[in-house]
Enzyme design. Structure first.
Site, PDB file in Angstrom:
ATOM      1  N   ARG A 168      61.190  11.186  49.748  1.00 12.43           N
ATOM      2  CA  ARG A 168      61.398   9.817  50.221  1.00 12.43           C
ATOM      3  C   ARG A 168      62.330   9.020  49.340  1.00 12.43           C
ATOM      4  NH1 ARG A 168      56.892   7.569  53.859  1.00 12.43           N
ATOM      5  NH2 ARG A 168      55.716   9.477  54.033  1.00 12.43           N
ATOM      6  N   ARG A 188      45.020   4.231  61.591  1.00 13.75           N
ATOM      7  CA  ARG A 188      45.177   4.354  60.137  1.00 13.75           C
ATOM      8  C   ARG A 188      45.069   2.989  59.458  1.00 13.75           C
ATOM      9  NH1 ARG A 188      50.377   8.188  59.451  1.00 13.75           N
ATOM     10  NH2 ARG A 188      50.889   6.555  57.956  1.00 13.75           N
ATOM     11  N   LYS A 228      58.031  11.560  63.148  1.00 12.30           N
ATOM     12  CA  LYS A 228      58.134  12.729  62.269  1.00 12.30           C
ATOM     13  C   LYS A 228      56.912  13.636  62.433  1.00 12.30           C
ATOM     14  CE  LYS A 228      58.195  10.061  58.616  1.00 12.30           C
ATOM     15  NZ  LYS A 228      58.248   8.696  59.170  1.00 12.30           N
ATOM     16  N   ARG A 249      49.316   3.856  67.875  1.00  9.65           N
ATOM     17  CA  ARG A 249      49.037   5.221  67.393  1.00  9.65           C
ATOM     18  C   ARG A 249      47.535   5.434  67.205  1.00  9.65           C
ATOM     19  NH1 ARG A 249      52.029   7.507  62.302  1.00  9.65           N
ATOM     20  NH2 ARG A 249      51.352   5.575  61.329  1.00  9.65           N
ATOM     21  N   ARG A 299      56.463  -0.846  54.780  1.00 10.65           N
ATOM     22  CA  ARG A 299      56.883   0.562  54.748  1.00 10.65           C
ATOM     23  C   ARG A 299      58.311   0.700  55.255  1.00 10.65           C
ATOM     24  NH1 ARG A 299      52.107   2.008  58.221  1.00 10.65           N
ATOM     25  NH2 ARG A 299      53.063   4.007  58.705  1.00 10.65           N
TER      26      ARG A 299
HETATM   27  P1  AP5 Z   1      54.272   9.494  64.311  1.00 15.55           P
HETATM   28  O1  AP5 Z   1      54.769  10.854  64.645  1.00 15.55           O
HETATM   29  O2  AP5 Z   1      52.869   9.360  63.827  1.00 15.55           O
HETATM   30  O3  AP5 Z   1      55.294   8.735  63.336  1.00 15.55           O
HETATM   31  P2  AP5 Z   1      55.816   9.094  61.882  1.00 15.55           P
HETATM   32  O4  AP5 Z   1      57.307   9.066  61.930  1.00 15.55           O
HETATM   33  O5  AP5 Z   1      55.167  10.349  61.387  1.00 15.55           O
HETATM   34  O6  AP5 Z   1      55.363   7.801  61.115  1.00 15.55           O
HETATM   35  P3  AP5 Z   1      54.313   7.561  59.947  1.00 15.55           P
HETATM   36  O7  AP5 Z   1      53.808   6.159  60.078  1.00 15.55           O
HETATM   37  O8  AP5 Z   1      53.250   8.633  59.923  1.00 15.55           O
HETATM   38  O9  AP5 Z   1      55.220   7.688  58.738  1.00 15.55           O
HETATM   39  P4  AP5 Z   1      54.889   7.182  57.344  1.00 15.55           P
HETATM   40  O10 AP5 Z   1      56.074   7.700  56.612  1.00 15.55           O
HETATM   41  O11 AP5 Z   1      54.602   5.740  57.222  1.00 15.55           O
HETATM   42  O12 AP5 Z   1      53.494   7.837  56.991  1.00 15.55           O
HETATM   43  P5  AP5 Z   1      53.072   9.113  56.180  1.00 15.55           P
HETATM   44  O13 AP5 Z   1      51.821   9.613  56.784  1.00 15.55           O
HETATM   45  O14 AP5 Z   1      54.182  10.054  55.970  1.00 15.55           O
HETATM   46  O15 AP5 Z   1      54.473   8.577  65.626  1.00 15.55           O
HETATM   47  C1  AP5 Z   1      54.059   7.223  65.625  1.00 15.55           C
HETATM   48  C2  AP5 Z   1      53.528   6.832  67.018  1.00 15.55           C
HETATM   49  O16 AP5 Z   1      54.598   6.844  67.966  1.00 15.55           O
HETATM   50  C3  AP5 Z   1      52.468   7.806  67.557  1.00 15.55           C
HETATM   51  O17 AP5 Z   1      51.495   7.054  68.236  1.00 15.55           O
HETATM   52  C4  AP5 Z   1      53.249   8.698  68.532  1.00 15.55           C
HETATM   53  O18 AP5 Z   1      52.431   9.158  69.598  1.00 15.55           O
HETATM   54  C5  AP5 Z   1      54.325   7.743  69.034  1.00 15.55           C
HETATM   55  N1  AP5 Z   1      55.586   8.406  69.322  1.00 15.55           N
HETATM   56  C6  AP5 Z   1      56.197   9.364  68.552  1.00 15.55           C
HETATM   57  N2  AP5 Z   1      57.369   9.745  69.119  1.00 15.55           N
HETATM   58  C7  AP5 Z   1      57.508   8.991  70.245  1.00 15.55           C
HETATM   59  C8  AP5 Z   1      58.521   8.925  71.259  1.00 15.55           C
HETATM   60  N3  AP5 Z   1      59.615   9.707  71.207  1.00 15.55           N
HETATM   61  N4  AP5 Z   1      58.339   8.027  72.279  1.00 15.55           N
HETATM   62  C9  AP5 Z   1      57.236   7.248  72.314  1.00 15.55           C
HETATM   63  N5  AP5 Z   1      56.249   7.274  71.392  1.00 15.55           N
HETATM   64  C10 AP5 Z   1      56.369   8.132  70.378  1.00 15.55           C
HETATM   65  O19 AP5 Z   1      52.761   8.443  54.723  1.00 15.55           O
HETATM   66  C11 AP5 Z   1      51.672   7.555  54.551  1.00 15.55           C
HETATM   67  C12 AP5 Z   1      51.625   7.059  53.110  1.00 15.55           C
HETATM   68  O20 AP5 Z   1      51.424   8.185  52.212  1.00 15.55           O
HETATM   69  C13 AP5 Z   1      52.909   6.393  52.570  1.00 15.55           C
HETATM   70  O21 AP5 Z   1      53.001   5.035  52.942  1.00 15.55           O
HETATM   71  C14 AP5 Z   1      52.732   6.598  51.057  1.00 15.55           C
HETATM   72  O22 AP5 Z   1      51.804   5.698  50.522  1.00 15.55           O
HETATM   73  C15 AP5 Z   1      52.145   8.002  50.985  1.00 15.55           C
HETATM   74  N6  AP5 Z   1      53.202   9.019  50.900  1.00 15.55           N
HETATM   75  C16 AP5 Z   1      53.436  10.030  51.780  1.00 15.55           C
HETATM   76  N7  AP5 Z   1      54.509  10.763  51.409  1.00 15.55           N
HETATM   77  C17 AP5 Z   1      54.960  10.204  50.248  1.00 15.55           C
HETATM   78  C18 AP5 Z   1      56.047  10.494  49.384  1.00 15.55           C
HETATM   79  N8  AP5 Z   1      56.886  11.517  49.616  1.00 15.55           N
HETATM   80  N9  AP5 Z   1      56.216   9.714  48.290  1.00 15.55           N
HETATM   81  C19 AP5 Z   1      55.383   8.681  48.001  1.00 15.55           C
HETATM   82  N10 AP5 Z   1      54.345   8.341  48.802  1.00 15.55           N
HETATM   83  C20 AP5 Z   1      54.126   9.103  49.923  1.00 15.55           C
END
Ligand code: AP5
Length: 208
Positions: A85, A152, A13, A124, A163
């Site tokens: 979410r 992270r 994402k 990552r 998660r």
């Molecule tokens: P990346 O793009 O970083 O993945 P992502 O889908 O963004 O995954 P996240 O782990 O960031 O999602 P998340 O929902 O856990 O975290 P968030 O920061 O939103 O890609 C991952 C890796 O794969 C990278 O190394 C990339 O290079 C590689 N990659 C990508 N695409 C690829 C491909 N096609 N092929 C090969 N490799 C690839 O949230 C963190 C925390 O914040 C949550 O746990 C929660 O505590 C809080 N939070 C955030 N939003 C909310 C909400 N709405 N409600 C409540 N709590 C929230």
């Protein structure tokens, strides 16, 4: 362009939202980035939400909704990454957009099986200077990004699996929510990063 992008952890994402923002000029609003910035600032709120983040739990709805809301009116072109979410957040988003007088153009669901995701997340790295997301193998940092490159706190195997459980339980049902509203677009997130970008650009009608 007002688009939400959701999918399991590691589906890409953040990676895709950064690339689409760069190509289209839309704003990338990541609630995960907002949470990490708040924690880094060591504010009272940051201290309160750190334990949720590090465990891989969702930050309580009322807190995250208040954090996200101010960004929705700042520009008329954005990609919202990581919000909503769950259904309560989706309804809060609909209400906030209704108050502002506009709606969502698309909800992009990034689809990938869990097995591929743990490997992606463990490789990552994020650049502390540019905020760009990389992968040690699939997308290594370019020479002009000075880094440093860090992992992270919530990219431990335990927190990743937790998660993913929460994703399947609470976030995946949003596919039905947006399908019923006629704006769901599913994207195959197992393809290469540039191929997925092409698919997302097509989905948001920005493929030229
Ligand atoms: P990346 O793009 O970083 O993945 P992502 O889908 O963004 O995954 P996240 O782990 O960031 O999602 P998340 O929902 O856990 O975290 P968030 O920061 O939103 O890609 C991952 C890796 O794969 C990278 O190394 C990339 O290079 C590689 N990659 C990508 N695409 C690829 C491909 N096609 N092929 C090969 N490799 C690839 O949230 C963190 C925390 O914040 C949550 O746990 C929660 O505590 C809080 N939070 C955030 N939003 C909310 C909400 N709405 N409600 C409540 N709590 C929230």
């Amino acid at each position: 362009m007002r688009v939400v992008i959701f999918g399991p952890q590691g589906a890409g994402k953040g990676t895709q939202a950064q690339r689409i923002a760069q190509k289209t000029g839309a704003e990338h609003i990541s609630t995960g980035d907002l949470v990490r910035a708040e924690i880094k600032s060591d504010s009272e709120l940051g201290q309160k939400i750190q334990e949720y983040n590090d465990r891989g739990d969702l930050v309580p709805d009322e807190i995250i909704i208040e954090m996200a809301k101010p960004y929705l009116a700042q520009t008329d072109a954005w990609l919202l990454d990581g919000f909503p979410r769950n259904e309560a957040q989706a309804k809060a988003l609909d209400d906030a957009l209704g108050d502002l007088g506009f709606g969502l153009d698309a909800a992009i669901a990034m689809e990938a099986p869990d097995d591929a995701l743990v490997e992606r997340l463990s490789g990552r790295r994020a650049s502390e200077s540019t905020g760009r997301i990389y992968h040690v193998e699939h997308d290594p940092p370019p020479e002009d990004d000075p880094g440093p490159f860090t992992q992270r706190n919530d990219d431990t195997e335990e927190a990743i699996r937790h998660r993913l459980e929460i994703y399947h339980e609470q976030t995946e049902p949003l596919k039905d929510y947006y399908d019923e509203r006629g704006i769901l677009v599913s994207v195959d997130a197992t393809k290469s990063i540039p191929e997925v970008t092409e698919e997302v650009l097509r989905a948001v009608g920005e493929d030229g």
